[in-house]
Every structure is written in structure tokens, then in C-alpha cells.
Design a protein around this motif. Sequence first.
Motif, short mmCIF file in Angstrom:
data_model
loop_
_atom_site.label_atom_id
_atom_site.label_comp_id
_atom_site.label_asym_id
_atom_site.label_seq_id
_atom_site.Cartn_x
_atom_site.Cartn_y
_atom_site.Cartn_z
N ARG A 13 0.82 -1.22 0.00
CA ARG A 13 0.00 0.00 0.00
C ARG A 13 0.85 1.27 0.00
N LYS A 14 2.15 1.14 -0.22
CA LYS A 14 3.10 2.24 -0.09
C LYS A 14 2.68 3.47 -0.88
N SER A 15 2.45 3.35 -2.16
CA SER A 15 2.14 4.52 -3.01
C SER A 15 0.86 5.20 -2.54
N TRP A 16 -0.14 4.39 -2.23
CA TRP A 16 -1.41 4.95 -1.80
C TRP A 16 -1.26 5.68 -0.47
N MET A 17 -0.57 5.07 0.51
CA MET A 17 -0.40 5.71 1.81
C MET A 17 0.40 7.00 1.69
N GLU A 18 1.47 6.97 0.91
CA GLU A 18 2.27 8.19 0.74
C GLU A 18 1.45 9.30 0.10
N MET A 19 0.58 8.94 -0.84
CA MET A 19 -0.30 9.93 -1.48
C MET A 19 -1.25 10.54 -0.45
N VAL A 20 -1.81 9.72 0.43
CA VAL A 20 -2.72 10.22 1.46
C VAL A 20 -1.98 11.15 2.42
N PHE A 21 -0.79 10.75 2.87
CA PHE A 21 -0.03 11.57 3.80
C PHE A 21 0.39 12.91 3.17
N GLN A 22 0.72 12.90 1.90
CA GLN A 22 1.05 14.14 1.20
C GLN A 22 -0.18 15.03 1.05
N LYS B 210 -0.96 19.17 2.77
CA LYS B 210 -1.29 20.40 2.03
C LYS B 210 -2.17 21.34 2.85
N PHE B 211 -2.91 20.80 3.78
CA PHE B 211 -3.88 21.58 4.54
C PHE B 211 -3.38 21.93 5.93
N ASN B 212 -2.12 21.64 6.22
CA ASN B 212 -1.57 21.89 7.54
C ASN B 212 -0.28 22.70 7.40
N THR B 213 -0.30 23.93 7.85
CA THR B 213 0.88 24.79 7.72
C THR B 213 2.04 24.34 8.60
N ARG B 214 1.78 23.47 9.57
CA ARG B 214 2.84 22.98 10.47
C ARG B 214 3.63 21.84 9.84
N VAL B 215 3.15 21.29 8.74
CA VAL B 215 3.76 20.11 8.12
C VAL B 215 4.26 20.51 6.74
N GLN B 216 5.42 19.98 6.36
CA GLN B 216 5.98 20.36 5.07
C GLN B 216 5.58 19.41 3.95
N GLN B 217 5.87 18.11 4.08
CA GLN B 217 5.66 17.20 2.96
C GLN B 217 4.60 16.14 3.22
N ARG B 218 4.63 15.57 4.40
CA ARG B 218 3.70 14.48 4.71
C ARG B 218 3.17 14.65 6.13
N GLN B 219 1.92 14.26 6.32
CA GLN B 219 1.33 14.29 7.66
C GLN B 219 0.82 12.90 7.98
N PHE B 220 1.20 12.40 9.14
CA PHE B 220 0.78 11.07 9.56
C PHE B 220 -0.38 11.14 10.56
#
Length: 181
Positions: free
Chosen positions: A99-108, A112-122
Motif C-alpha cells: 500500500r506504499k504509493s497509496w499511503m504516501e499519497m494520502v499523507f502528502q 497540504k492543509f496543515n501549515t505545520r507540516v511540510q511534505q507528509r502528515q501522519f
Amino acid sequence: MGDSYQIKDQEGLYFLTCQVVGWVDVFSREIYRSIIIDSLGFCQKHKELKIYAYVIMTNHLHIIAQSGIGKLSDTLRDFKRYTSNSIMNEISENVQESRKSWMEMVFQYYAKFNTRVQQRQFWTHENHAVELTSNDMIDSRVNYIHNNPVRAGWVERPEDYLYSSARNYCELPGQLEVDLI
């Protein structure tokens, strides 16, 4: 976010919920649950986190905890930062993670909607912190935590689920030591 679910008393006893963004079922794999267990153990040993009850579900975890040094927010922030980085790195490096590609897409996407996070949010930003101020509240939340896997239909009895403090309360070996209430 309102302040009704914030940690106000840094020494207080709290019921906390940490949720993966998008309700991604990351913890369906043992390797990611182990990162959570190891990190909670580290926080107990080195940050004086007192854990009284916990359960790791597929996309969230519940904890009843308290800081022995009055820094619950700081400890929770550090725990979430470390586990976020460790789990996302493990996902990226794990060639067997289907599920790597899908999970990374979700985290990215969530980043986008969190100014505290740069690339990925878990993790979501919220911890849904509820201060436990009475024995009835404590009992209710401990029962809620321990019965979560039963309600999900994974086990028949709370103590049968390996990633829960219900085992500790039944004097069975657990993944993590807890302080019994």
C-alpha cells in the motif's frame, strides 16, 4: 479547534486518542504497531510518561496517561513526531508494503492543509484529550479502551487482543507495562 479537548493540566490524568490522517489502516501491520509500542516504552522510561491503559487499533490508538514531570503535551508531541517519522520512513523503505504509493499519497494530501507540516502528515493534530476527574470517568474509559477490539469483532474477550492493556489487567503478559488503576 475549540479548547474543550486540549490538555490544560499538564499533570492531570487524560484519556487521549491519536488518529492517523484519513483513517489509514497503518496498524494492521505488526511492524508499525511495534514502533508505537517501542516509542511508548521509551516515553515511560525517559520522559516519565505513566500509562494506565491503551489499545492500538488499525488507524488510531487510545491511551490513558499522565506525565510524572508535568509535561504531558510535550511528551505527546515528541511521541507523535518520532512515530510519524519512523513509520513513514518504514513505509517508504519497506519493499513489501503493497500500500506504499497509496499511503504516501494520502499523507502528502493531508500535509497540504496543515501549515505545520511540510511534505507528509501522519497523525491528525487533535489528541481528543479528556481529563479524567472521577473514578466513574476512569472506569468508563478503561472499559471503552479494553472493549474496542471486542466491538470491532476481532476478539471475543478483551484480554485476547495482544495490543491492549486488557492483558495486563488480567495478569497476562502484555506488549507494554502499565500502571494499573
